[in-house]
Write a protein that holds these residues in place. Sequence first.
Motif, PDB file in Angstrom:
ATOM      1  N   ALA A   1     -11.362   9.829   1.885  1.00 43.59           N
ATOM      2  CA  ALA A   1     -11.427  10.010   3.342  1.00 43.59           C
ATOM      3  C   ALA A   1     -12.744   9.471   3.889  1.00 43.59           C
ATOM      4  CB  ALA A   1     -11.269  11.484   3.695  1.00 43.59           C
TER       5      ALA A   1
ATOM      6  N   VAL B   1       0.870  -1.185   0.000  1.00 41.88           N
ATOM      7  CA  VAL B   1       0.000   0.000   0.000  1.00 41.88           C
ATOM      8  C   VAL B   1       0.901   1.227   0.000  1.00 41.88           C
ATOM      9  CG1 VAL B   1      -1.685   1.339   1.331  1.00 41.88           C
ATOM     10  CG2 VAL B   1      -1.892  -1.148   1.209  1.00 41.88           C
TER      11      VAL B   1
ATOM     12  N   THR C   1      -7.425   7.281  17.566  1.00 38.61           N
ATOM     13  CA  THR C   1      -8.330   6.266  17.029  1.00 38.61           C
ATOM     14  C   THR C   1      -7.531   5.061  16.537  1.00 38.61           C
ATOM     15  OG1 THR C   1      -9.778   8.038  16.293  1.00 38.61           O
ATOM     16  CG2 THR C   1     -10.152   5.884  15.332  1.00 38.61           C
TER      17      THR C   1
ATOM     18  N   VAL D   1      -7.005  -3.398   7.869  1.00 40.59           N
ATOM     19  CA  VAL D   1      -8.225  -4.081   7.424  1.00 40.59           C
ATOM     20  C   VAL D   1      -7.892  -5.113   6.344  1.00 40.59           C
ATOM     21  CG1 VAL D   1     -10.464  -3.765   6.297  1.00 40.59           C
ATOM     22  CG2 VAL D   1      -9.706  -2.143   8.042  1.00 40.59           C
ATOM     23  N   LEU D   2      -6.949  -4.772   5.473  1.00 40.41           N
ATOM     24  CA  LEU D   2      -6.597  -5.693   4.387  1.00 40.41           C
ATOM     25  C   LEU D   2      -5.996  -6.998   4.899  1.00 40.41           C
ATOM     26  CD1 LEU D   2      -4.999  -3.569   1.522  1.00 40.41           C
ATOM     27  CD2 LEU D   2      -7.232  -4.683   1.559  1.00 40.41           C
TER      28      LEU D   2
ATOM     29  N   PHE E   1      -4.470   2.247   8.700  1.00 34.75           N
ATOM     30  CA  PHE E   1      -5.748   1.592   8.999  1.00 34.75           C
ATOM     31  C   PHE E   1      -6.205   0.726   7.829  1.00 34.75           C
ATOM     32  CE2 PHE E   1     -10.363   1.407   8.647  1.00 34.75           C
ATOM     33  CZ  PHE E   1     -10.639   0.706   9.812  1.00 34.75           C
ATOM     34  N   ASN E   2      -6.076   1.245   6.634  1.00 40.57           N
ATOM     35  CA  ASN E   2      -6.478   0.466   5.462  1.00 40.57           C
ATOM     36  C   ASN E   2      -5.690  -0.837   5.378  1.00 40.57           C
ATOM     37  OD1 ASN E   2      -8.389   1.854   3.152  1.00 40.57           O
ATOM     38  ND2 ASN E   2      -7.532   3.356   4.561  1.00 40.57           N
TER      39      ASN E   2
ATOM     40  N   VAL F   1     -12.674  -0.876   2.000  1.00 40.54           N
ATOM     41  CA  VAL F   1     -11.253  -0.544   1.832  1.00 40.54           C
ATOM     42  C   VAL F   1     -10.765  -0.937   0.446  1.00 40.54           C
ATOM     43  CG1 VAL F   1      -8.941  -1.278   2.554  1.00 40.54           C
ATOM     44  CG2 VAL F   1     -10.595  -0.505   4.255  1.00 40.54           C
TER      45      VAL F   1
ATOM     46  N   TRP G   1     -11.370  16.697   1.100  1.00 46.13           N
ATOM     47  CA  TRP G   1     -10.735  16.663   2.418  1.00 46.13           C
ATOM     48  C   TRP G   1      -9.239  16.964   2.325  1.00 46.13           C
ATOM     49  CZ3 TRP G   1     -11.149  17.181   7.342  1.00 46.13           C
ATOM     50  CH2 TRP G   1     -10.156  16.688   8.193  1.00 46.13           C
TER      51      TRP G   1
ATOM     52  N   THR H   1     -12.605   5.747   4.036  1.00 43.68           N
ATOM     53  CA  THR H   1     -11.850   5.282   5.204  1.00 43.68           C
ATOM     54  C   THR H   1     -12.705   5.432   6.460  1.00 43.68           C
ATOM     55  OG1 THR H   1      -9.691   5.763   4.234  1.00 43.68           O
ATOM     56  CG2 THR H   1      -9.812   5.741   6.637  1.00 43.68           C
TER      57      THR H   1
ATOM     58  N   ASP I   1      -7.408   1.097  17.599  1.00 49.75           N
ATOM     59  CA  ASP I   1      -7.619  -0.014  16.661  1.00 49.75           C
ATOM     60  C   ASP I   1      -6.552  -1.088  16.844  1.00 49.75           C
ATOM     61  OD1 ASP I   1      -9.844   1.176  15.463  1.00 49.75           O
ATOM     62  OD2 ASP I   1      -8.599   2.319  14.075  1.00 49.75           O
TER      63      ASP I   1
ATOM     64  N   SER J   1      -4.671  12.838   6.859  1.00 50.88           N
ATOM     65  CA  SER J   1      -5.576  11.719   7.148  1.00 50.88           C
ATOM     66  C   SER J   1      -6.905  12.188   7.710  1.00 50.88           C
ATOM     67  CB  SER J   1      -4.943  10.779   8.177  1.00 50.88           C
ATOM     68  OG  SER J   1      -4.013   9.942   7.561  1.00 50.88           O
ATOM     69  N   TRP J   2      -7.892  11.345   7.540  1.00 50.67           N
ATOM     70  CA  TRP J   2      -9.153  11.558   8.233  1.00 50.67           C
ATOM     71  C   TRP J   2      -9.074  10.990   9.659  1.00 50.67           C
ATOM     72  CZ3 TRP J   2     -13.268  14.192   8.874  1.00 50.67           C
ATOM     73  CH2 TRP J   2     -14.299  13.695   9.654  1.00 50.67           C
ATOM     74  N   LEU J   3      -8.515   9.814   9.791  1.00 53.99           N
ATOM     75  CA  LEU J   3      -8.480   9.176  11.109  1.00 53.99           C
ATOM     76  C   LEU J   3      -7.465   9.854  12.013  1.00 53.99           C
ATOM     77  CD1 LEU J   3      -8.649   5.410  10.102  1.00 53.99           C
ATOM     78  CD2 LEU J   3     -10.507   6.856  10.960  1.00 53.99           C
ATOM     79  N   ARG J   4      -7.821   9.926  13.280  1.00 46.67           N
ATOM     80  CA  ARG J   4      -6.929  10.554  14.259  1.00 46.67           C
ATOM     81  C   ARG J   4      -5.961   9.516  14.827  1.00 46.67           C
ATOM     82  NH1 ARG J   4     -11.932  12.022  15.919  1.00 46.67           N
ATOM     83  NH2 ARG J   4     -11.705  10.769  17.791  1.00 46.67           N
TER      84      ARG J   4
ATOM     85  N   PHE K   1     -13.901  -4.504   4.925  1.00 46.45           N
ATOM     86  CA  PHE K   1     -12.890  -4.991   3.981  1.00 46.45           C
ATOM     87  C   PHE K   1     -13.235  -4.568   2.555  1.00 46.45           C
ATOM     88  CE2 PHE K   1     -11.078  -8.179   1.170  1.00 46.45           C
ATOM     89  CZ  PHE K   1      -9.767  -8.272   1.625  1.00 46.45           C
TER      90      PHE K   1
ATOM     91  N   HIS L   1     -16.146  -1.286  10.782  1.00 46.17           N
ATOM     92  CA  HIS L   1     -15.251  -2.156  11.542  1.00 46.17           C
ATOM     93  C   HIS L   1     -15.605  -2.124  13.014  1.00 46.17           C
ATOM     94  CE1 HIS L   1     -11.405  -3.960  12.686  1.00 46.17           C
ATOM     95  NE2 HIS L   1     -11.404  -4.395  11.455  1.00 46.17           N
ATOM     96  N   ARG L   2     -15.842  -0.935  13.507  1.00 43.62           N
ATOM     97  CA  ARG L   2     -16.201  -0.805  14.918  1.00 43.62           C
ATOM     98  C   ARG L   2     -17.575  -1.420  15.199  1.00 43.62           C
ATOM     99  NH1 ARG L   2     -13.080   2.646  18.295  1.00 43.62           N
ATOM    100  NH2 ARG L   2     -10.961   2.162  17.609  1.00 43.62           N
TER     101      ARG L   2
ATOM    102  N   ASP M   1      -4.512   7.037   7.790  1.00 35.30           N
ATOM    103  CA  ASP M   1      -5.494   6.336   6.967  1.00 35.30           C
ATOM    104  C   ASP M   1      -4.855   5.136   6.271  1.00 35.30           C
ATOM    105  OD1 ASP M   1      -7.206   8.286   7.776  1.00 35.30           O
ATOM    106  OD2 ASP M   1      -7.585   9.152   5.797  1.00 35.30           O
TER     107      ASP M   1
ATOM    108  N   HIS N   1     -13.961   2.401   8.818  1.00 32.77           N
ATOM    109  CA  HIS N   1     -13.655   2.410  10.241  1.00 32.77           C
ATOM    110  C   HIS N   1     -14.918   2.221  11.085  1.00 32.77           C
ATOM    111  CE1 HIS N   1     -12.255   4.053  14.128  1.00 32.77           C
ATOM    112  NE2 HIS N   1     -11.177   3.385  13.788  1.00 32.77           N
TER     113      HIS N   1
END
Lengths: 315, 386
Positions: free
Chosen positions: B324, A115, A186, A158-159, A154-155, B346, B362, B327, A190, A180-183, B343, B334-335, A151, B331
Amino acid sequence: MKRAARGLALVILTASSPAAQQLPLFRARVDAVQVDVRVERRGRPVGGLTAANFELRDAGVVQTIEAVTLEDVPVHLLLVLDTSLSVAGNRLLMLKQATRAAIEALRPEDRVTLVTFSFELTRLVEASLDHAGAAAALTGLNAFGSTSLHDAIFNALVLRERVPGRALILVFSDSADTASWLRADTLLDDFRRTDAVLFGVTLRSGYIVGSRWDRIWAGVNRDDEARLKAWFRDEPQLFRRGLLSALAEETGGGLYQADANENLTKAFTAIVEEFKSRYLLTYTPEGVPPDGWHPLEVRLRNASGNVTARRGYQR
Amino acid sequence: MLSRCMALRLFGLALLTLGVAPGARADSVLDRYDAALTAYREGRYAEAVAAARAFTERDLEALRVHWFERTGDSAPRANGGDPRRLRLAAMLHLEAAFATYQERLNTHDAPAPAAADWLDDARLASRLRPSGAGATHLSIGLGLVALVESPRSPPESFRRRWYLAAAMHFHSHAQTFTAHGVLATALESFPDDGPLLLESGELAESEATAGASPTYTRMMEGLVRAQAARLAALAHAEKQLRLAVAVDDTLVEARVRLGRVLTEAGRPGEAARELEAALAAEPRPYLVYLAQLFLGDVHQRGGRLQEAVACYRAAIDAYPLGQAARTALAHALHRQGDHEAAFETVRASLALEFEGGRADPWWAYGLSQLRPFDVLLVSLREEARQ
């Protein structure tokens, strides 16, 4: 850590999975927990240990270790590579070289996912056994834009879920997240819910090349690093530079700071080699609360060496 | 504490007094200057900017003397500049400043604003420590554009748009301290200008939240200070964005940003109201995308994952290239425990192809790039040449 009922690793522990059936050392039980452990002495991995050599406490309670494996379980290497603008030029060439070397260090049964990220996230290869093809996918890779580090990680996380085996997430970035969107907090949470092990690789003189930021970072001493680490725990979004270090610590991985582009290859291959020589401890938790944070302690019995394992897991 | 006017005057004087003593080569400098202005007027922008950047600090000081006379602490006045030449020169110096700062990206030596500096624009401006040729070009440009039009100039006037272009550019190139200074000067003359207020709020929002801001890369000074600065920046952003909405309720972006700022400030109820009001205005798709993304975040932070998923899906519907939001959706799924859906989300996200300059809004959000800077610059150039 894994818990089949809700964790990321359901597919690994489900007995009906064809791949799981190839892993006789695993106990395919829904509550089984696996802990990836590194044992080293004077910088070298220690081999030949058995279950009797480990003491594992889950939330302070000693557990019975049911299986220990070493080099028996396929590895899924997920390479998460920063291709933002600051990587352009020689650094990108060195990154490609290091990535190819990491792939070459895999065994035939190991899988690789690639990735890349700038602000944009791209999957070049997914869970492939075709190592030559994976290496070839790096050709034509360009560096541009800002940095969606969180991000991308995190991706990748999940993969890894559909692929059996141990997951090694190797992240290279020469800068902090900017897009990124994710903090950061967070993401940290995960990783407390997964068994994946994360290694980070940064450049000691990294971040924005030739800038004042370089000089600031280059001048950071050990005390500053410790403070940054402490601040990250309190304000992960503000002190996001501490993320890779925190994730590595959380998962029992590590953080490499290459001091030059040329040393990237050394760092990448060292990580893969080290991961292949780790132990995988499996146990079924007993006498511990079903939910919440489970701190872990792993020690050696009748053997000497330093043990590195994840700090705990969240259920 | 300095009065607002005095602080701004200090900001202006700090800019205007940069450089060295006037040189003796004024005539040749003016000849080259005229040539650069002619090139700009004829649309040869790169050539004009290169010529302007070739001026030394001594040359620039000669130009400053050419343009301005200072008497005591009174404001500078132009020497013999007709409005057309003033506009032309203001644009030339602005673009020369852009080009010079571009080379010094992220190298500004100014300290990060302290929490108290966020109390008002003037204090922020007084923190500016300009240096180098870029700052000198900017100082001359600021002086000239102030003479082009009076503070009574109408909305969308050249002067207002010049300030906006300057602030947007410096913000998007991580020169946030310079952008703060420009905006403080601009808002002193145009305190009720919606786009300027929006930019000002956006800049403070970036300081409080975005990794692109240099402020938080310099946080080796302590956690308490960092937290205080962040909260103060959020409060400043809220103030400016509320003003922007109040003076121009068509500025939906200001309302969307206000929603996010309130979320970051820990006021989800107010945030949701602003975001829903923004959506009710049926804005353009990229603003729908951002509003739904932020509303989803409000829900997710409140533990309402199902509502969050619905918002993220709505965001993707509005803007399918939004990585964004994908994602965010993965997320939340997933939660929720729906790992299969996470999956697949993504996988679909990582297969997106961004071609033809299309991108996720974004990515531009934190860098003052949602609004078309290029269009603004072209319009200013054209107006300067007329």
